[in-house]
Design a protein around this motif. Structure first.
Motif, PDB file in Angstrom:
ATOM      1  N   CYS A 189       0.836  -1.210   0.000  1.00 19.64           N
ATOM      2  CA  CYS A 189       0.000   0.000   0.000  1.00 19.64           C
ATOM      3  C   CYS A 189       0.868   1.255   0.000  1.00 19.64           C
ATOM      4  N   LEU A 190       1.977   1.210   0.745  1.00 22.24           N
ATOM      5  CA  LEU A 190       2.884   2.361   0.765  1.00 22.24           C
ATOM      6  C   LEU A 190       3.504   2.578  -0.610  1.00 22.24           C
ATOM      7  N   ALA A 191       3.887   1.480  -1.268  1.00 21.70           N
ATOM      8  CA  ALA A 191       4.438   1.601  -2.622  1.00 21.70           C
ATOM      9  C   ALA A 191       3.401   2.161  -3.581  1.00 21.70           C
ATOM     10  N   ASP A 192       2.153   1.739  -3.423  1.00 24.03           N
ATOM     11  CA  ASP A 192       1.074   2.256  -4.266  1.00 24.03           C
ATOM     12  C   ASP A 192       0.899   3.761  -4.047  1.00 24.03           C
ATOM     13  N   ALA A 204       3.871   5.583  -5.678  1.00 23.08           N
ATOM     14  CA  ALA A 204       3.764   5.561  -7.135  1.00 23.08           C
ATOM     15  C   ALA A 204       2.694   6.526  -7.617  1.00 23.08           C
ATOM     16  N   ALA A 205       1.569   6.575  -6.886  1.00 19.48           N
ATOM     17  CA  ALA A 205       0.481   7.474  -7.276  1.00 19.48           C
ATOM     18  C   ALA A 205       0.858   8.937  -7.072  1.00 19.48           C
ATOM     19  N   LYS A 256     -12.671   6.278  -9.521  1.00 22.93           N
ATOM     20  CA  LYS A 256     -12.258   5.338 -10.563  1.00 22.93           C
ATOM     21  C   LYS A 256     -11.083   5.869 -11.383  1.00 22.93           C
ATOM     22  N   ALA A 257     -10.885   7.173 -11.387  1.00 22.63           N
ATOM     23  CA  ALA A 257      -9.788   7.767 -12.160  1.00 22.63           C
ATOM     24  C   ALA A 257      -8.532   7.989 -11.333  1.00 22.63           C
ATOM     25  N   SER A 258      -8.553   7.587 -10.068  1.00 20.48           N
ATOM     26  CA  SER A 258      -7.410   7.813  -9.191  1.00 20.48           C
ATOM     27  C   SER A 258      -6.173   7.070  -9.700  1.00 20.48           C
ATOM     28  N   ALA A 259      -5.000   7.666  -9.472  1.00 25.19           N
ATOM     29  CA  ALA A 259      -3.750   7.006  -9.844  1.00 25.19           C
ATOM     30  C   ALA A 259      -3.396   5.883  -8.888  1.00 25.19           C
ATOM     31  N   SER A 260      -4.067   5.829  -7.744  1.00 22.15           N
ATOM     32  CA  SER A 260      -3.796   4.797  -6.748  1.00 22.15           C
ATOM     33  C   SER A 260      -4.696   3.581  -6.967  1.00 22.15           C
ATOM     34  N   ILE A 267      -5.267   1.278  -4.734  1.00 19.72           N
ATOM     35  CA  ILE A 267      -6.055   1.118  -3.506  1.00 19.72           C
ATOM     36  C   ILE A 267      -7.270   2.031  -3.542  1.00 19.72           C
ATOM     37  N   THR A 268      -7.073   3.284  -3.919  1.00 23.85           N
ATOM     38  CA  THR A 268      -8.189   4.237  -3.943  1.00 23.85           C
ATOM     39  C   THR A 268      -9.212   3.855  -5.002  1.00 23.85           C
ATOM     40  N   ARG A 269      -8.749   3.422  -6.168  1.00 22.68           N
ATOM     41  CA  ARG A 269      -9.680   3.056  -7.238  1.00 22.68           C
ATOM     42  C   ARG A 269     -10.620   1.937  -6.817  1.00 22.68           C
ATOM     43  N   HIS A 270     -10.125   0.972  -6.063  1.00 23.96           N
ATOM     44  CA  HIS A 270     -10.917  -0.214  -5.752  1.00 23.96           C
ATOM     45  C   HIS A 270     -11.563  -0.192  -4.366  1.00 23.96           C
ATOM     46  N   SER A 271     -11.103   0.717  -3.480  1.00 26.07           N
ATOM     47  CA  SER A 271     -11.685   0.739  -2.135  1.00 26.07           C
ATOM     48  C   SER A 271     -12.223   2.103  -1.723  1.00 26.07           C
ATOM     49  N   GLY A 272     -11.708   3.147  -2.350  1.00 25.84           N
ATOM     50  CA  GLY A 272     -12.131   4.490  -1.962  1.00 25.84           C
ATOM     51  C   GLY A 272     -11.311   5.079  -0.833  1.00 25.84           C
ATOM     52  N   TYR A 273     -10.345   4.305  -0.282  1.00 21.81           N
ATOM     53  CA  TYR A 273      -9.533   4.783   0.836  1.00 21.81           C
ATOM     54  C   TYR A 273      -8.153   5.223   0.349  1.00 21.81           C
ATOM     55  N   GLU A 274      -7.549   6.154   1.099  1.00 25.95           N
ATOM     56  CA  GLU A 274      -6.208   6.622   0.759  1.00 25.95           C
ATOM     57  C   GLU A 274      -5.185   5.544   1.103  1.00 25.95           C
ATOM     58  N   PRO A 275      -4.233   5.263   0.205  1.00 26.31           N
ATOM     59  CA  PRO A 275      -3.270   4.180   0.465  1.00 26.31           C
ATOM     60  C   PRO A 275      -2.385   4.422   1.672  1.00 26.31           C
ATOM     61  N   PHE A 276      -2.022   5.691   1.961  1.00 23.23           N
ATOM     62  CA  PHE A 276      -1.212   5.969   3.144  1.00 23.23           C
ATOM     63  C   PHE A 276      -1.964   5.570   4.413  1.00 23.23           C
ATOM     64  N   ALA A 277      -3.259   5.882   4.477  1.00 22.76           N
ATOM     65  CA  ALA A 277      -4.053   5.535   5.649  1.00 22.76           C
ATOM     66  C   ALA A 277      -4.180   4.020   5.800  1.00 22.76           C
ATOM     67  N   VAL A 278      -4.391   3.316   4.688  1.00 26.07           N
ATOM     68  CA  VAL A 278      -4.497   1.850   4.740  1.00 26.07           C
ATOM     69  C   VAL A 278      -3.176   1.238   5.184  1.00 26.07           C
ATOM     70  N   SER A 279      -2.062   1.762   4.681  1.00 25.49           N
ATOM     71  CA  SER A 279      -0.748   1.255   5.059  1.00 25.49           C
ATOM     72  C   SER A 279      -0.496   1.431   6.552  1.00 25.49           C
ATOM     73  N   ALA A 280      -0.831   2.608   7.085  1.00 23.58           N
ATOM     74  CA  ALA A 280      -0.641   2.866   8.515  1.00 23.58           C
ATOM     75  C   ALA A 280      -1.526   1.952   9.359  1.00 23.58           C
ATOM     76  N   LEU A 281      -2.761   1.725   8.917  1.00 22.40           N
ATOM     77  CA  LEU A 281      -3.677   0.850   9.659  1.00 22.40           C
ATOM     78  C   LEU A 281      -3.149  -0.579   9.710  1.00 22.40           C
ATOM     79  N   LEU A 282      -2.685  -1.104   8.585  1.00 20.77           N
ATOM     80  CA  LEU A 282      -2.184  -2.478   8.537  1.00 20.77           C
ATOM     81  C   LEU A 282      -0.914  -2.628   9.376  1.00 20.77           C
ATOM     82  N   ALA A 283      -0.028  -1.631   9.322  1.00 28.16           N
ATOM     83  CA  ALA A 283       1.178  -1.681  10.142  1.00 28.16           C
ATOM     84  C   ALA A 283       0.821  -1.668  11.627  1.00 28.16           C
ATOM     85  N   GLY A 284      -0.202  -0.893  11.985  1.00 28.71           N
ATOM     86  CA  GLY A 284      -0.649  -0.869  13.377  1.00 28.71           C
ATOM     87  C   GLY A 284      -1.229  -2.201  13.816  1.00 28.71           C
TER      88      GLY A 284
END
Length: 273
Positions: free
Chosen positions: A27-30, A33-34, A143-147, A149-166
């Motif tokens: 998610c952090l890499a995504d 990249a975005a 749907k047009a997001s460069a991420s 994660i965002t395209r398929h879930s609607g969530y920001e990838p940085f937030a998802v990455s922090a949540l999973l690491a936690g």
């Protein structure tokens, strides 16, 4: 909980924790990249939205009043607001916002920022360019997001990455506590995991978590077995501390992860003397 159950649970938690950390890194890499947009800054919004922006002052400009905005119209307007000093690289930066009119139609606007017409422009510096894409609605923007994660879930990838690491942190703590429990259970059987093997002038030495409080003293012998219980070698204790000892391998071999076993251990409480 016996040793086998504790080891199985630790392995399961280890796999789950590793999966969470791997996904967090993905998610952090995504997100990185975005967020990589080169010289052109890409903004996306919907009618009625306000998009925050920040960038260095355009070539030749020394204040926010000297910024000239080329492009845009009454539907998409760029408004510089204040100047500040950059955190990482220093230098003069500015922040502002792009205001999208509620009646704006879907489309793309290119906004070019320049300094005063007659100002001397440093060589090699390109104009600051913003590309603003207005989508029909929030779903179209997602749907047009460069991420991915965002395209398929609607969530920001940085937030998802922090949540999973936690979420992985409790797994790491549980694995540590289970390792301590396994060590305690092994001690009750007169065994300990070899956690260091190194060569010395006196020969190869193995260090493990059995010491004076377990009845182990210099001069005693220990047996080394692998995880399957097969004998691999024998050692002679040369150093003994309260909870750890070091033995020189006198025959066979020993590798990290093998077990050091007291040969005449009778079970129950650790022997004394």
């Amino acid at each position: 909980m016996n040793i086998s159950q504790a080891q199985g649970l630790r392995q399961l938690i280890g796999w789950l924790t590793a999966a969470l950390l791997f996904t967090a890194l993905a998610c952090l890499a995504d997100a990185l990249a975005a967020g990589f947009k080169g010289e052109t800054r890409i903004l996306q919004g919907i009618p009625g939205s306000t998009l925050p922006i920040n960038a260095p002052l355009p070539p030749g400009a020394e204040s926010i009043k000297e910024i000239r905005v080329l492009g845009g119209d009454d539907k998409v307007t760029l408004v510089p607001e204040e100047v500040y000093t950059g955190f990482w690289l220093g230098g003069t930066m500015w922040r502002g916002s792009v205001v999208v009119s509620p009646d704006a139609s879907p489309g793309t606007w290119t906004l070019t920022l320049e300094g005063p017409p007659l100002a001397e422009k440093p060589k090699g510096m390109l104009p600051v360019i913003f590309t603003v894409t207005v989508h029909e609605d929030a779903m179209a923007q997602q749907k047009a997001s460069a991420s991915f994660i965002t395209r398929h879930s609607g969530y920001e990838p940085f937030a998802v990455s922090a949540l999973l690491a936690g979420l992985a942190l409790p797994g790491g703590l549980a694995g540590f506590l289970l390792s301590r429990r396994i060590e305690q259970l092994l001690t009750l059987e007169g065994k300990a995991i070899v956690y260091m093997v190194k060569k010395s002038e006196e020969g190869t030495r193995a260090t493990f978590s059995l010491g004076r409080e377990h009845g182990l003293t210099p001069g005693m012998d220990v047996i080394f077995v692998d995880q399957a219980g097969h004998r691999t070698g024998q050692g002679h204790v040369v150093e003994s501390q309260l909870t750890d000892s070091t033995a020189t391998i006198t025959s066979g071999s020993c590798t990290m992860g093998d077990l050091a076993v007291l040969p005449d251990f009778k079970g129950g409480l650790p022997r004394q003397g």
